[in-house]
Each structure stands twice: as structure tokens, then as C-alpha cells.
Design an enzyme around this catalytic site. Structure first.
Site, PDB file in Angstrom:
ATOM      1  N   LYS A   4      -2.580  -1.839   7.803  1.00  0.00           N
ATOM      2  CA  LYS A   4      -3.768  -1.259   8.434  1.00  0.00           C
ATOM      3  C   LYS A   4      -3.898  -1.761   9.864  1.00  0.00           C
ATOM      4  O   LYS A   4      -3.603  -2.912  10.162  1.00  0.00           O
ATOM      5  CB  LYS A   4      -5.021  -1.634   7.637  1.00  0.00           C
ATOM      6  CG  LYS A   4      -5.166  -0.867   6.324  1.00  0.00           C
ATOM      7  CD  LYS A   4      -6.505  -1.154   5.693  1.00  0.00           C
ATOM      8  CE  LYS A   4      -6.718  -0.291   4.453  1.00  0.00           C
ATOM      9  NZ  LYS A   4      -8.035  -0.542   3.823  1.00  0.00           N
ATOM     10  N   ARG A  15       0.857  -1.180   0.000  1.00  0.00           N
ATOM     11  CA  ARG A  15       0.000   0.000   0.000  1.00  0.00           C
ATOM     12  C   ARG A  15       0.899   1.239   0.000  1.00  0.00           C
ATOM     13  O   ARG A  15       2.070   1.182   0.392  1.00  0.00           O
ATOM     14  CB  ARG A  15      -0.890   0.034   1.238  1.00  0.00           C
ATOM     15  CG  ARG A  15      -1.852  -1.143   1.376  1.00  0.00           C
ATOM     16  CD  ARG A  15      -2.670  -0.996   2.655  1.00  0.00           C
ATOM     17  NE  ARG A  15      -3.676  -2.051   2.824  1.00  0.00           N
ATOM     18  CZ  ARG A  15      -3.493  -3.156   3.537  1.00  0.00           C
ATOM     19  NH1 ARG A  15      -2.335  -3.350   4.171  1.00  0.00           N
ATOM     20  NH2 ARG A  15      -4.451  -4.054   3.646  1.00  0.00           N
ATOM     21  N   ARG A  66      -0.439  -2.439  -6.936  1.00  0.00           N
ATOM     22  CA  ARG A  66      -0.794  -3.440  -5.921  1.00  0.00           C
ATOM     23  C   ARG A  66      -1.831  -4.422  -6.482  1.00  0.00           C
ATOM     24  O   ARG A  66      -1.716  -5.632  -6.295  1.00  0.00           O
ATOM     25  CB  ARG A  66      -1.324  -2.730  -4.675  1.00  0.00           C
ATOM     26  CG  ARG A  66      -1.843  -3.656  -3.553  1.00  0.00           C
ATOM     27  CD  ARG A  66      -2.148  -2.804  -2.324  1.00  0.00           C
ATOM     28  NE  ARG A  66      -3.070  -3.436  -1.396  1.00  0.00           N
ATOM     29  CZ  ARG A  66      -2.712  -4.232  -0.387  1.00  0.00           C
ATOM     30  NH1 ARG A  66      -1.431  -4.528  -0.216  1.00  0.00           N
ATOM     31  NH2 ARG A  66      -3.612  -4.730   0.434  1.00  0.00           N
ATOM     32  N   HIS A  77      -4.569  -8.650   3.981  1.00  0.00           N
ATOM     33  CA  HIS A  77      -6.023  -8.537   4.133  1.00  0.00           C
ATOM     34  C   HIS A  77      -6.465  -9.286   5.389  1.00  0.00           C
ATOM     35  O   HIS A  77      -6.095 -10.447   5.587  1.00  0.00           O
ATOM     36  CB  HIS A  77      -6.754  -9.126   2.924  1.00  0.00           C
ATOM     37  CG  HIS A  77      -6.704  -8.266   1.711  1.00  0.00           C
ATOM     38  ND1 HIS A  77      -6.940  -8.743   0.432  1.00  0.00           N
ATOM     39  CD2 HIS A  77      -6.455  -6.929   1.567  1.00  0.00           C
ATOM     40  CE1 HIS A  77      -6.838  -7.757  -0.433  1.00  0.00           C
ATOM     41  NE2 HIS A  77      -6.555  -6.642   0.229  1.00  0.00           N
ATOM     42  N   TYR A 105     -10.057 -10.679  -6.505  1.00  0.00           N
ATOM     43  CA  TYR A 105      -9.070 -10.972  -7.546  1.00  0.00           C
ATOM     44  C   TYR A 105      -9.366 -12.275  -8.280  1.00  0.00           C
ATOM     45  O   TYR A 105      -8.870 -12.489  -9.382  1.00  0.00           O
ATOM     46  CB  TYR A 105      -7.655 -10.996  -6.944  1.00  0.00           C
ATOM     47  CG  TYR A 105      -7.263  -9.637  -6.418  1.00  0.00           C
ATOM     48  CD1 TYR A 105      -6.952  -8.598  -7.289  1.00  0.00           C
ATOM     49  CD2 TYR A 105      -7.239  -9.384  -5.053  1.00  0.00           C
ATOM     50  CE1 TYR A 105      -6.630  -7.339  -6.812  1.00  0.00           C
ATOM     51  CE2 TYR A 105      -6.911  -8.130  -4.569  1.00  0.00           C
ATOM     52  CZ  TYR A 105      -6.610  -7.110  -5.442  1.00  0.00           C
ATOM     53  OH  TYR A 105      -6.292  -5.866  -4.972  1.00  0.00           O
ATOM     54  N   HIS A 113      -2.127   2.012  -6.051  1.00  0.00           N
ATOM     55  CA  HIS A 113      -2.955   0.825  -5.843  1.00  0.00           C
ATOM     56  C   HIS A 113      -3.129   0.015  -7.130  1.00  0.00           C
ATOM     57  O   HIS A 113      -3.446  -1.180  -7.068  1.00  0.00           O
ATOM     58  CB  HIS A 113      -4.310   1.218  -5.258  1.00  0.00           C
ATOM     59  CG  HIS A 113      -4.633   0.496  -3.987  1.00  0.00           C
ATOM     60  ND1 HIS A 113      -3.908   0.653  -2.822  1.00  0.00           N
ATOM     61  CD2 HIS A 113      -5.596  -0.420  -3.705  1.00  0.00           C
ATOM     62  CE1 HIS A 113      -4.417  -0.119  -1.879  1.00  0.00           C
ATOM     63  NE2 HIS A 113      -5.428  -0.787  -2.389  1.00  0.00           N
TER      64      HIS A 113
END
Length: 299
Positions: free
Chosen positions: A170, A146, A242, A265, A274, A239
Site C-alpha cells: 500500500k 495481499r 493472509r 502494516h 491478531y 485475505h
């Protein structure tokens, strides 16, 4: 009355939950809009707000065209606020509990082809800026980072022996991400240049030409600049690299769990988008190649 409680709530999110400035900004915007609605409807006390008020506000925004994903975030913000007020004994029940936002169709992430990425990343390196930008693009694509993770990298984040990056994702969660030989070579080349311009005691891996940690906005601007120089006039952003990393890894390996770990994630459902990108690619190949998929030409 609302103002004091709100500032205490935002302080709680920052100091105890360690939310990022971006997330705090979203929460503040969502909740400020709801408070304005309450004031317009003469709701001057938390205890006067009920589920119907929250439902009415969400419905109003939906009619105005707000997307389902944004409405879900809004409800999440309100649930967090009311949970906090419940603990503070300002209310007796959470009026946002049980409410669901209308679903919106998921938009598939854009990806670049491997050839397009090679074209973008392989820039001529002749000065510190170009060495840095090539290393930045290589790490975005090689590691699926990220933007905040890349700009947050410190020198001690790099494990050269194992070729591992320790990144802060995150929710302040650390993860270990491997990097390949191309990323290693471009990173080492950049660090040789970095040593010439870095300010004393600067710990950031990626720095501006002033010798201090580079900002996210500067990284975004440099990607756009490099894309234009390469004659790529589609929108190029961090992104996108990514997304391309995730799609290409999944296409090659088929290992969804591994891609989830690499991306950091929390939920597998986030990574599953994806699989749709991969299927879309396979469908396009089928349409182009299979005899029974090709349209007959007119004679």
C-alpha cells in the site's frame, strides 16, 4: 462549480499521491454522496459548507446503518478533499476537522487451521493452471501477501539466493518478504510451466493461460474453484490466507513487531487484531481442556 474542483482533486490523488484505483474509487464514492447531500440542501459553493453540515451528513448515514469503519473512511476522504481546497484557497477552514465517527465493534478476522490449509494447497499438479494455482496459494499463505501484491509480482521481484520477495504494498511502499522451501519448490515448478505459455516480454510471475499477467478477479475465482474441488464450501478468499499466515506466525512466535513488518502494516494497532485471534484460540483450548472450565455432565 463542484465538478471542476473535484476532478482536479481526484487527479491530484492519482498523479501526486499515487493512490490505487481501489482507494480512488472509495474516495469518489464517499465524496459523490456528500456532494449530492450538499446539492439537496442548496449548498452551491464550498465556502457555504460548515462543520454542522458534515456532522449532519455523517449522523444521517449512521442512522441508516452505515458501520463506524465506513464512516471513518468517509471522514478521512472529506478531510483530504477540504485540505486540498484549503491549499487552493477555495475555503478558509476545514469543516471536517475534529469530527470523529462512532466506533463499531471490531470483527475478528477469519482464519483456517494449518491442516485445512494443507488440504487446500496440496492440489494435484498436472497442467500449467494447477501448477500456477498451487504456487499462488502457497505464496499467499507462506508470505502473507495481499492480492494486489501477488498479482503485481514481476520476475525480478524474486531473490532466489536469499529466498526473498520484493513486493509493492500500500502507498507504493516496498518491503522484503522471506519465503520458505515449500514456496520455493512450488514457485520453481510453476515457472517451468510458465515458460511454455508466457507472451514474449511478459514480466509478471503469475499469468493467465493466455500468457499475460493474471487479474485479481481471476485469482479470486481460482481460489473458490480449488476450494470446491477439495470439498471446502466455506468462503475461501486471498485475505483469508493472509489472515491465517499472520495468526499462525504470531501464535508460534509471539513477536507482534515481526508480524507487522511481514504484513507491511504502517501501524502496529492494525496488527494487534491478531492478538485477539490468538487469545480467542487459547480461550477455546482452555474451555475444552481445563477441568474447571468443562461443564459437569448430568448424572
Amino acid at each position: 462549480m463542484f465538478t471542476t474542483d473535484l476532478e482536479k482533486f481526484f487527479q491530484y490523488l492519482q498523479s501526486e499521491r499515487h493512490y490505487s484505483p481501489h482507494t480512488l474509487s472509495n474516495y469518489r464514492r464517499d465524496i459523490t454522496g456528500f456532494i449530492a447531500y450538499c446539492q439537496q440542501n442548496n449548498l452551491s459553493d464550498w465556502s457555504n459548507i460548515d462543520t454542522q453540515h458534515v456532522r449532519d451528513y455523517v449522523s444521517r448515514l449512521h442512522r441508516q446503518g452505515m458501520a463506524g469503519k465506513s464512516l471513518q473512511r468517509l471522514l478521512s476522504s472529506l478531510r483530504s478533499l477540504f485540505r486540498h481546497l484549503l491549499k487552493q484557497q477555495k475555503i478558509r477552514a476545514n469543516p471536517a476537522n475534529g469530527l470523529r465517527a462512532p466506533k463499531s465493534q471490531k470483527k475478528l478476522p477469519e482464519v483456517l487451521s494449518p491442516d485445512a490449509l494443507d488440504h487446500l494447497i496440496n492440489i494435484e499438479t498436472r497442467d500449467p493452471e494447477s501448477f500456477r494455482d498451487r504456487a499462488i496459494m502457497e505464496l499467499f499463505y507462506s508470505c502473507g501477501l495481499r492480492l494486489s501484491e501477488l498479482t503485481g509480482l514481476d520476475m525480478d521481484s524474486i531473490n532466489w539466493g536469499e529466498q526473498i520477495l520484493v513486493v509493492l504494498g500500500k502507498g507504493n511502499k516496498q518491503r522484503r518478504v522471506p519465503f520458505g522451501n515449500k514456496a520455493r519448490d512450488t514457485l520453481q515448478a510453476w515457472l517451468t510451466q510458465r515458460a511454455l505459455i508466457a507472451k514474449e516480454n511478459e514480466t509478471a510471475v503469475f499469468i493467465s493461460l493466455k500468457g499475460v499477467r493474471i487479474s485479481p478477479r481471476s485469482v479470486e475465482a481460482q481460489l473458490k474453484k480449488r476450494a470446491r474441488e477439495k470439498g471446502m464450501f466455506q468462503r475461501i478468499y486471498p485475505h483469508l490466507l493472509r489472515h491465517s499466515f499472520a495468526s499462525h506466525i504470531l501464535e508460534s512466535s509471539g513477536d507482534l513487531r515481526a508480524v507487522q513488518e511481514l504484513l507491511g502494516h504502517a501501524n502496529l494497532s492494525t496488527t494487534q487484531i491478531y492478538t485477539h485471534v490468538d487469545f480467542q484460540h487459547l480461550a477455546n483450548v482452555y474451555d475444552a481442556a481445563h477441568p474447571r472450565a468443562r461443564k459437569k455432565t448430568e448424572t
